[in-house]
Design an enzyme around this catalytic site. Structure first.
Site, short mmCIF file in Angstrom:
data_model
loop_
_atom_site.label_atom_id
_atom_site.label_comp_id
_atom_site.label_asym_id
_atom_site.label_seq_id
_atom_site.Cartn_x
_atom_site.Cartn_y
_atom_site.Cartn_z
N PHE A 140 3.70 13.55 15.05
CA PHE A 140 3.10 13.66 13.71
C PHE A 140 2.35 12.36 13.38
O PHE A 140 2.88 11.27 13.59
CB PHE A 140 4.22 13.91 12.70
CG PHE A 140 3.74 14.29 11.33
CD1 PHE A 140 3.30 15.57 11.08
CD2 PHE A 140 3.73 13.36 10.30
CE1 PHE A 140 2.87 15.93 9.81
CE2 PHE A 140 3.29 13.71 9.04
CZ PHE A 140 2.86 15.00 8.78
N ASP A 161 12.96 11.74 14.74
CA ASP A 161 12.46 12.32 13.50
C ASP A 161 12.92 13.78 13.47
O ASP A 161 12.58 14.56 14.38
CB ASP A 161 10.92 12.21 13.47
CG ASP A 161 10.32 12.74 12.18
OD1 ASP A 161 10.90 13.67 11.60
OD2 ASP A 161 9.24 12.25 11.79
N TYR A 212 12.57 18.44 2.13
CA TYR A 212 11.79 19.46 1.40
C TYR A 212 11.30 20.57 2.32
O TYR A 212 10.65 21.49 1.86
CB TYR A 212 10.60 18.82 0.66
CG TYR A 212 9.71 17.95 1.53
CD1 TYR A 212 8.77 18.52 2.38
CD2 TYR A 212 9.83 16.57 1.52
CE1 TYR A 212 7.98 17.73 3.19
CE2 TYR A 212 9.04 15.77 2.32
CZ TYR A 212 8.11 16.36 3.16
OH TYR A 212 7.34 15.57 3.97
N LYS A 213 11.59 20.47 3.63
CA LYS A 213 11.17 21.54 4.54
C LYS A 213 12.30 22.57 4.61
O LYS A 213 12.56 23.25 3.63
CB LYS A 213 10.78 20.93 5.88
CG LYS A 213 9.49 20.09 5.74
CD LYS A 213 9.07 19.36 6.99
CE LYS A 213 7.76 18.60 6.72
NZ LYS A 213 7.46 17.61 7.75
N ARG A 234 0.35 28.66 12.03
CA ARG A 234 1.74 28.24 12.13
C ARG A 234 2.59 29.00 11.11
O ARG A 234 2.21 29.12 9.95
CB ARG A 234 1.78 26.74 11.84
CG ARG A 234 3.04 26.04 12.14
CD ARG A 234 2.86 24.55 11.93
NE ARG A 234 2.79 24.22 10.50
CZ ARG A 234 3.25 23.08 9.96
NH1 ARG A 234 3.78 22.17 10.74
NH2 ARG A 234 3.15 22.86 8.67
#
Ligand SMILES: *Cc1c(COP(=O)(O)O)cnc(C)c1O
Length: 393
Positions: free
Chosen positions: A109, A180, A205-206, A352
């Site tokens: 990322f 991560d 928050y995912k 996605r």
């Protein structure tokens, strides 16, 4: 494990983007309202003691710990994942002062890579960020490497690293491992203690559904937590913050990784979201996600054989999302969103879809397939409105 009624999902929407932002748990509203009105409104500054705001990072850290295979007392909360990656990297480099290489992969990322680049500039000690393709990581782990910095599940393809093997390999060459867990926490079982991972961080928050802006979590292996002198040394990481001493003395263990004031309202929402993981078997949850994702893939690829699947097949090599590449990917995702199927797009050409079995089942997947068939059959994606990209894709 289906707890759909626990989420306030809008009617008619099939939500396949919980890997970016989880949906609103119904109980979050009352939890935030209580923190807002009964606590902030009524208690004012007394809330720090009387409502236990100051201990929230510990309390919620202890609730996240079992989801990531960590012991109670090892996880803290606050700030964002980008900040936590900085903190973990800085800690790892300080424990390997004679080594200069941060090893990562080129598809990591961007924030993780940028944070490493910025830290290297700030340190000014000629460190190097070395990025290699995922397949070369094992070979690239040598005695120059101070820290291996990886995201367990790739944010685009959904491919998953073997955390145990790579951590063991890093340790074998004397390097540390920073993981991560952005696309792991709340999606699949993680075993930080068992793998001996040195540091880990993730967002809430995912898949954990803590809401936009929810704080990140940070884990340091207990022996490191007692050894590291934090670079982001803030007052709340001090051993005695309310002594207001001019010199920094790190707090015990995880406490030293606290920086500044915790986000109280966000943590109230997160607490409600974590309730929904009580009693959830993460291995079973992941197995469900894999089965639902494969069902979606079969349907989508039948409707559009040109979709190139990017997500690996075997469950142990993947997270809980499914991704495809297609030159018209952006327009297809926009057309699907217009049909109420919310997925997302990642440059350059990736569609996605996040699969969270807490609120999705076969009915949703089949409805998504049916709407995708319409998008393809009627060329709904071929609309000038979908040729310019929004700011957030
Ligand atoms: C989502 C995500 C982030 C986001 O970091 P923030 O600081 O919370 O914006 C970082 N790393 C990875 C791998 C991610 O997937």
């Amino acid at each position: 494990m289906l707890r759909r009624d626990a989420f306030a999902l809008p009617d008619g929407v099939i939500y396949l983007d919980g890997n970016s932002l989880g949906p609103l748990p119904r109980t979050a509203r009352a939890a935030v309202d209580k923190a807002l009105c009964a606590e902030w409104g009524e208690m004012l500054i007394r809330g720090w003691n009387e409502a236990g705001w100051m201990d929230q990072p510990d309390r919620l850290g202890d609730r996240i710990a079992p989801l990531i295979g960590a012991d109670a007392g090892t996880v803290t909360l606050g700030d964002t994942l980008s900040v936590r990656v900085f903190q973990g990297l800085a800690a790892a480099l300080s424990l390997r002062p004679e080594r200069k290489v941060i090893l990562s992969e080129e598809s990591n990322f961007p924030s993780d890579l940028y944070i490493a680049q910025g830290l290297i500039r700030a340190l000014g000690q000629e460190h190097e960020l070395r990025v290699v393709p995922a397949s070369d990581l094992t070979a690239a782990l040598n005695e120059e490497v101070a820290v291996l910095m990886l995201t367990e599940v790739d944010y685009r393809s959904g491919a998953r690293h073997d955390m145990a093997a790579l951590t063991a390999r890093a340790h074998a060459v004397g390097a540390l491992a920073l993981w991560d867990l952005a696309h792991s926490a709340g999606a699949l079982p993680v075993n930080l203690t068992g793998t001996g991972a040195d540091f880990a961080a993730g967002c809430t928050y995912k898949y954990l559904n803590g809401g936009p802006g929810a704080p990140a979590f940070f884990y340091a292996r207990p022996d490191h937590a007692e050894a590291v002198q934090p670079i982001l040394a803030g007052w709340l990481g001090h051993a005695a913050p309310f002594d207001f001493a001019p010199e920094y003395t790190p707090g015990p263990g995880r406490n030293r990784f606290r920086i500044g004031t915790p986000p109280v309202l966000q943590m109230a929402a997160l607490g409600a979201a974590l309730d929904l993981f009580d009693g959830v078997d993460l291995a079973a949850l992941h197995a469900r996600a894999v089965a639902l994702a494969d069902r979606l893939a079969a349907g989508f690829q039948t409707a559009c054989p040109e979709l190139r699947r990017l997500t690996p097949g075997p469950a142990q090599h993947r997270g809980s999302q499914i991704a495809f590449a297609h030159p018209q990917g952006y327009a297809m995702v926009q057309a699907l969103i217009a049909q109420g199927v919310i997925g997302d797009f990642r440059a350059p050409d990736i569609l996605r879809f996040g699969i969270a079995p807490l609120y999705l089942d076969e009915t949703d997947i089949d409805a998504a397939i049916w709407r995708f068939e319409q998008v393809i059959r009627d060329r709904l994606w071929d609309d000038p409105a979908y040729r310019t990209r929004n700011k957030v894709t």
